[in-house]
Design an enzyme around this catalytic site. Structure first.
Site, PDB file in Angstrom:
ATOM      1  N   GLU A  25       0.821  -1.225   0.000  1.00 45.34           N
ATOM      2  CA  GLU A  25       0.000   0.000   0.000  1.00 45.34           C
ATOM      3  C   GLU A  25       0.851   1.270   0.000  1.00 45.34           C
ATOM      4  O   GLU A  25       2.068   1.215   0.223  1.00 45.34           O
ATOM      5  CB  GLU A  25      -0.944   0.016   1.204  1.00 45.34           C
ATOM      6  CG  GLU A  25      -0.211   0.067   2.534  1.00 45.34           C
ATOM      7  CD  GLU A  25      -1.004   0.766   3.617  1.00 45.34           C
ATOM      8  OE1 GLU A  25      -1.393   1.930   3.430  1.00 45.34           O
ATOM      9  OE2 GLU A  25      -1.219   0.138   4.674  1.00 45.34           O
ATOM     10  N   LYS A 160      -3.654  -2.242  15.933  1.00 43.65           N
ATOM     11  CA  LYS A 160      -3.074  -1.339  16.940  1.00 43.65           C
ATOM     12  C   LYS A 160      -4.115  -1.017  17.995  1.00 43.65           C
ATOM     13  O   LYS A 160      -5.295  -0.913  17.675  1.00 43.65           O
ATOM     14  CB  LYS A 160      -2.745  -0.009  16.275  1.00 43.65           C
ATOM     15  CG  LYS A 160      -1.368   0.103  15.758  1.00 43.65           C
ATOM     16  CD  LYS A 160      -0.982   1.575  15.634  1.00 43.65           C
ATOM     17  CE  LYS A 160       0.364   1.682  14.966  1.00 43.65           C
ATOM     18  NZ  LYS A 160       0.277   1.757  13.523  1.00 43.65           N
TER      19      LYS A 160
HETATM   20  N1  PSU Z   1      -3.058   1.569  10.859  1.00 39.64           N
HETATM   21  C1  PSU Z   1      -1.722   1.459  11.027  1.00 39.64           C
HETATM   22  N2  PSU Z   1      -0.917   1.934  10.052  1.00 39.64           N
HETATM   23  C2  PSU Z   1      -1.405   2.519   8.920  1.00 39.64           C
HETATM   24  C3  PSU Z   1      -2.803   2.623   8.764  1.00 39.64           C
HETATM   25  C4  PSU Z   1      -3.588   2.133   9.746  1.00 39.64           C
HETATM   26  O1  PSU Z   1      -1.281   0.926  12.018  1.00 39.64           O
HETATM   27  O2  PSU Z   1      -0.618   2.956   8.065  1.00 39.64           O
HETATM   28  C5  PSU Z   1      -3.353   3.243   7.502  1.00 39.64           C
HETATM   29  C6  PSU Z   1      -3.631   2.151   6.476  1.00 39.64           C
HETATM   30  O3  PSU Z   1      -3.426   2.670   5.175  1.00 39.64           O
HETATM   31  C7  PSU Z   1      -5.097   1.860   6.690  1.00 39.64           C
HETATM   32  C8  PSU Z   1      -5.635   3.243   7.000  1.00 39.64           C
HETATM   33  O4  PSU Z   1      -5.734   1.288   5.580  1.00 39.64           O
HETATM   34  O5  PSU Z   1      -4.610   3.853   7.778  1.00 39.64           O
HETATM   35  C9  PSU Z   1      -6.948   3.192   7.719  1.00 39.64           C
HETATM   36  O6  PSU Z   1      -7.481   4.465   7.804  1.00 39.64           O
HETATM   37  P1  PSU Z   1      -8.971   4.640   8.392  1.00 39.64           P
HETATM   38  O7  PSU Z   1      -8.864   4.234   9.833  1.00 39.64           O
HETATM   39  O8  PSU Z   1      -9.284   6.083   8.210  1.00 39.64           O
HETATM   40  O9  PSU Z   1      -9.852   3.738   7.608  1.00 39.64           O
END
Ligand code: PSU
Ligand code: MN
Length: 304
Positions: A25, A160
């Site tokens: 990604e 996390k």
């Molecule tokens: N959680 C992490 N590292 C990340 C992300 C999430 O520990 O880099 C990033 C990823 O790209 C994930 C996105 O798909 O954040 C999720 O964002 P949201 O919670 O807004 O859906």
């Protein structure tokens, strides 16, 4: 339809020959780490995938094209622009195509592009999930909805604790997403190997994971899989320390009223700042470990 999908020559050739390919990604590049560490890490992850026998396909939207496989210059471009590149999830793709803009793809958007390109294995660090307090905020990541419908296996280091891990697992169960622990029966919590929550299945070899993925794809009923790979022991962090830092970051986000797509990048950035880079080092190491596992799964999948 396919004129907005651009698969690099190397990735297209690998796919045509049935060789293993691993999707990566780009939100992690533009929003997850500071420059130039983000670019170095992205290139190193690609190298780890290669060293383990697969072809890396870093995914992003550039100038309105959905790209599977980026050149080093394109990775440098995304890393340098950093937060200027918009974070792109499922809802954003059509708009970026129409406006010919750039986007750093989240897990959800990367899964979509990987699927359009014909890639089944994807390596990341952490996924989005059900946020703490989602009972009132309704903040559930689009990543979980994507796992419910798109047939791609996502290798991560668990969830996390910026998230409500218990609710994230409940949500995945409702959505029919198998959560597989690689050599563990406990879901890892990204910086730590333990979360206190069990996975659905403990699977010990990349080959067995590939066989499950093959069955999932061949059933053709949609939906992906989550593979949780614990951070290597030597890089794992002290649970109390990191949880304390995460709590601090969350209360700062609450005070500032940060919400929506900004909340996850805000928390990730805050945690990196208040841990003085310790967590960034662990973050990088767990991504490398995930890349190794994803490449092995992709290789076994190619031989299925
Ligand atoms: N959680 C992490 N590292 C990340 C992300 C999430 O520990 O880099 C990033 C990823 O790209 C994930 C996105 O798909 O954040 C999720 O964002 P949201 O919670 O807004 O859906
Ligand atoms: Mn959200």
């Amino acid at each position: 339809m396919k004129n907005f999908l651009e698969i690099s020559q190397e990735v297209a050739e690998a796919l045509a020959q049935g060789k293993p390919v691993v999707a990566l990604e780009s939100t992690i590049i533009s929003h997850g780490m500071p420059y130039p560490k983000n670019v170095q890490t992205a290139l190193e992850v690609e190298q780890v995938v290669r060293d383990n026998g697969a072809v890396p396909a870093t995914i992003a939207v550039i100038g309105g094209k959905l790209k599977a496989g980026l050149s080093h210059d394109e990775i440098e471009y995304l890393g340098k622009k950093g937060l200027e590149v918009s974070k792109a999830s499922r809802r954003d793709l059509a708009v970026l195509i129409a406006k010919k803009q750039d986007g750093a793809t989240t897990v959800a958007a990367t899964m979509i592009i990987a699927h359009l390109a014909g890639i089944h294995v994807f390596c990341t660090g952490g996924i989005g999930g059900v946020h703490r307090g989602a009972q009132t905020s309704m903040d559930v990541s689009a990543d979980l909805e994507e796992l419910a419908v798109t047939p791609v296996a996502v290798v991560c280091a668990g969830a996390k604790s910026i998230l409500d891990i218990g609710l994230t697992l409940e949500y995945l169960e409702t959505k029919g997403v198998p959560v597989i622990g690689y050599q563990t029966s406990e879901l890892p919590a990204f910086y730590t190997r333990k979360s206190g929550f069990n996975v659905d299945y403990k699977i010990d070899t990349p080959g067995e994971i590939a066989t499950i993925l093959k069955a999932k794809v061949d059933m053709n009923v949609g939906g992906g899989m989550l593979i949780a790979n614990p951070i290597p022991v030597e890089y794992s962090m002290d649970k109390e320390y990191i949880d304390g830092m995460i709590d601090k970051a969350i209360s700062e986000a609450e005070d500032k009223g940060v919400k929506g797509k900004e909340i996850t990048p805000f928390l990730l950035d805050k945690i990196q700042k208040i841990t003085g880079g310790n967590s960034l080092f662990s973050n990088i190491q767990l991504v490398m470990s995930n890349a190794q596992l994803a490449a092995k799964i992709a290789e076994a999948y190619a031989n299925e």
